[in-house]
Design a protein around this motif. Structure first.
Motif, PDB file in Angstrom:
ATOM      1  N   ASP A   1       0.830  -1.209   0.000  1.00  0.00           N
ATOM      2  CA  ASP A   1       0.000   0.000   0.000  1.00  0.00           C
ATOM      3  C   ASP A   1       0.859   1.250   0.000  1.00  0.00           C
ATOM      4  O   ASP A   1       0.564   2.215  -0.720  1.00  0.00           O
ATOM      5  N   ARG A   2       1.899   1.266   0.799  1.00  0.00           N
ATOM      6  CA  ARG A   2       2.792   2.426   0.831  1.00  0.00           C
ATOM      7  C   ARG A   2       3.486   2.619  -0.516  1.00  0.00           C
ATOM      8  O   ARG A   2       3.633   3.752  -1.000  1.00  0.00           O
ATOM      9  N   ILE A   3       3.932   1.527  -1.105  1.00  0.00           N
ATOM     10  CA  ILE A   3       4.597   1.599  -2.407  1.00  0.00           C
ATOM     11  C   ILE A   3       3.702   2.276  -3.434  1.00  0.00           C
ATOM     12  O   ILE A   3       4.134   3.175  -4.169  1.00  0.00           O
TER      13      ILE A   3
ATOM     14  N   ALA B   1       9.395   7.220 -17.761  1.00  0.00           N
ATOM     15  CA  ALA B   1      10.022   5.923 -17.521  1.00  0.00           C
ATOM     16  C   ALA B   1      10.337   5.797 -16.039  1.00  0.00           C
ATOM     17  O   ALA B   1      10.439   6.795 -15.319  1.00  0.00           O
ATOM     18  N   VAL B   2      10.492   4.549 -15.598  1.00  0.00           N
ATOM     19  CA  VAL B   2      10.863   4.259 -14.209  1.00  0.00           C
ATOM     20  C   VAL B   2      11.995   3.238 -14.236  1.00  0.00           C
ATOM     21  O   VAL B   2      11.933   2.252 -14.977  1.00  0.00           O
ATOM     22  N   THR B   3      13.015   3.498 -13.435  1.00  0.00           N
ATOM     23  CA  THR B   3      14.112   2.542 -13.319  1.00  0.00           C
ATOM     24  C   THR B   3      14.499   2.412 -11.854  1.00  0.00           C
ATOM     25  O   THR B   3      14.217   3.301 -11.048  1.00  0.00           O
ATOM     26  N   GLY B   4      15.122   1.293 -11.504  1.00  0.00           N
ATOM     27  CA  GLY B   4      15.470   1.093 -10.109  1.00  0.00           C
ATOM     28  C   GLY B   4      16.524   0.026  -9.928  1.00  0.00           C
ATOM     29  O   GLY B   4      16.773  -0.797 -10.819  1.00  0.00           O
TER      30      GLY B   4
ATOM     31  N   ALA C   1      10.088  -0.116  -9.035  1.00  0.00           N
ATOM     32  CA  ALA C   1       9.887   0.357 -10.403  1.00  0.00           C
ATOM     33  C   ALA C   1       8.869  -0.500 -11.140  1.00  0.00           C
ATOM     34  O   ALA C   1       7.977   0.018 -11.831  1.00  0.00           O
ATOM     35  N   MET C   2       8.981  -1.811 -11.010  1.00  0.00           N
ATOM     36  CA  MET C   2       8.044  -2.709 -11.693  1.00  0.00           C
ATOM     37  C   MET C   2       6.622  -2.512 -11.169  1.00  0.00           C
ATOM     38  O   MET C   2       5.650  -2.478 -11.947  1.00  0.00           O
ATOM     39  N   ARG C   3       6.479  -2.354  -9.861  1.00  0.00           N
ATOM     40  CA  ARG C   3       5.138  -2.164  -9.294  1.00  0.00           C
ATOM     41  C   ARG C   3       4.558  -0.806  -9.692  1.00  0.00           C
ATOM     42  O   ARG C   3       3.356  -0.680  -9.929  1.00  0.00           O
ATOM     43  N   THR C   4       5.422   0.202  -9.781  1.00  0.00           N
ATOM     44  CA  THR C   4       4.968   1.519 -10.236  1.00  0.00           C
ATOM     45  C   THR C   4       4.479   1.441 -11.674  1.00  0.00           C
ATOM     46  O   THR C   4       3.417   1.984 -12.017  1.00  0.00           O
ATOM     47  N   ALA C   5       5.236   0.774 -12.530  1.00  0.00           N
ATOM     48  CA  ALA C   5       4.851   0.661 -13.941  1.00  0.00           C
ATOM     49  C   ALA C   5       3.540  -0.106 -14.098  1.00  0.00           C
ATOM     50  O   ALA C   5       2.680   0.263 -14.909  1.00  0.00           O
ATOM     51  N   ALA C   6       3.368  -1.169 -13.320  1.00  0.00           N
ATOM     52  CA  ALA C   6       2.142  -1.957 -13.411  1.00  0.00           C
ATOM     53  C   ALA C   6       0.927  -1.168 -12.944  1.00  0.00           C
ATOM     54  O   ALA C   6      -0.182  -1.346 -13.463  1.00  0.00           O
TER      55      ALA C   6
END
Length: 243
Positions: free
Chosen positions: A101-103, A126-129, A137-142
């Motif tokens: 949830d915080r993410i 774009a998002v990278t991490g 980054a993957m959760r943000t993109a999804a």
């Protein structure tokens, strides 16, 4: 390369961070960059500055801001293997407290802040991490399929949850450390990405251990860092500027 400290409004307060961007006037494609678990420090400013030098506005948030401003924990100038266990022991409670949830709440705030900066051009981002930042980054993109056009993660844990992968519309690159997963595990992950219809490259970087991009650690591998740029820059160029 200009670097400025920023304060990012979130639903849980204000998070600190910094932004790196090209000199001069004009607007630039936005990139949200998540640090590794050790957080914001000179090595991250160098990475962000290098990326900004290629024409991007790069936002790097302190995603542990609920526990204090940067530096959340004191770090040595060089994070050697002798210091790493004690540092990881202090960081693990922060990672466990950084819930899904915080993410997602923070991702909303970071993207809102990034896309409203006057130096950032309209259009996708774009998002990278790195390390845990790659997972973020993957959760943000999804969670933002209409907004995030490219996502990259390096030496990071990967959530191969089918529901998460099914939400991804961004182009994906994953650069794995040789010490983090086996060729068999990589093949299984790539089958999951294929099954979800994700446009991706996902590979093990030869001769690497976890943390290979971080110049202030014993894990650093200069050849692998260059390979990371050779993968990341074309991904961003194709996805954000059409290059």
């Amino acid at each position: 390369m200009p670097i400025k400290t920023v304060q990012i409004p979130t639903t849980d307060g204000r998070g600190d961070g910094f932004a790196a961007f090209p000199d001069g006037d004009g607007r630039h494609p936005g990139v949200l960059l998540y640090a590794d678990a050790f957080g914001i420090r000179p090595a991250l400013r160098e990475l962000a500055g290098e990326l900004a030098g290629h024409g991007y506005y790069v936002l790097v948030p302190n995603f542990f801001y609920r526990h204090g401003p940067t530096p959340v924990i004191a770090l040595p100038e060089h994070i050697g293997e002798d210091a790493r266990p004690a540092l990881v022991e202090r960081i693990m409670p922060l990672i466990k407290a950084h819930t899904a949830d915080r993410i997602l709440r923070d991702a909303d705030a970071y993207l809102r802040f990034l896309t409203t900066q006057p130096e950032v051009s309209a259009g996708p981002v774009a998002v990278t991490g790195y390390c845990i930042g790659g997972l973020l980054a993957m959760r943000t993109a999804a969670a933002h399929p209409g907004q995030v056009a490219a996502v990259a993660g390096f030496h990071c844990p990967v959530d191969a949850n089918e529901r998460l992968l099914a939400k991804l519309t961004a182009r994906v690159h994953l650069g794995h450390a040789e010490s983090d997963l086996t060729p068999e595990t990589l093949a299984e992950l790539n089958r999951s990405l294929d099954a979800a219809g994700v446009n991706h490259t996902s590979e093990i970087y030869p001769g690497t251990v976890h943390g290979f991009t971080m110049a202030d650690t014993d894990a650093f591998n200069s050849a692998a860092l260059q390979r990371h740029w050779d993968r990341l820059l074309p991904l961003l160029g194709h996805s954000l500027t059409g290059d």
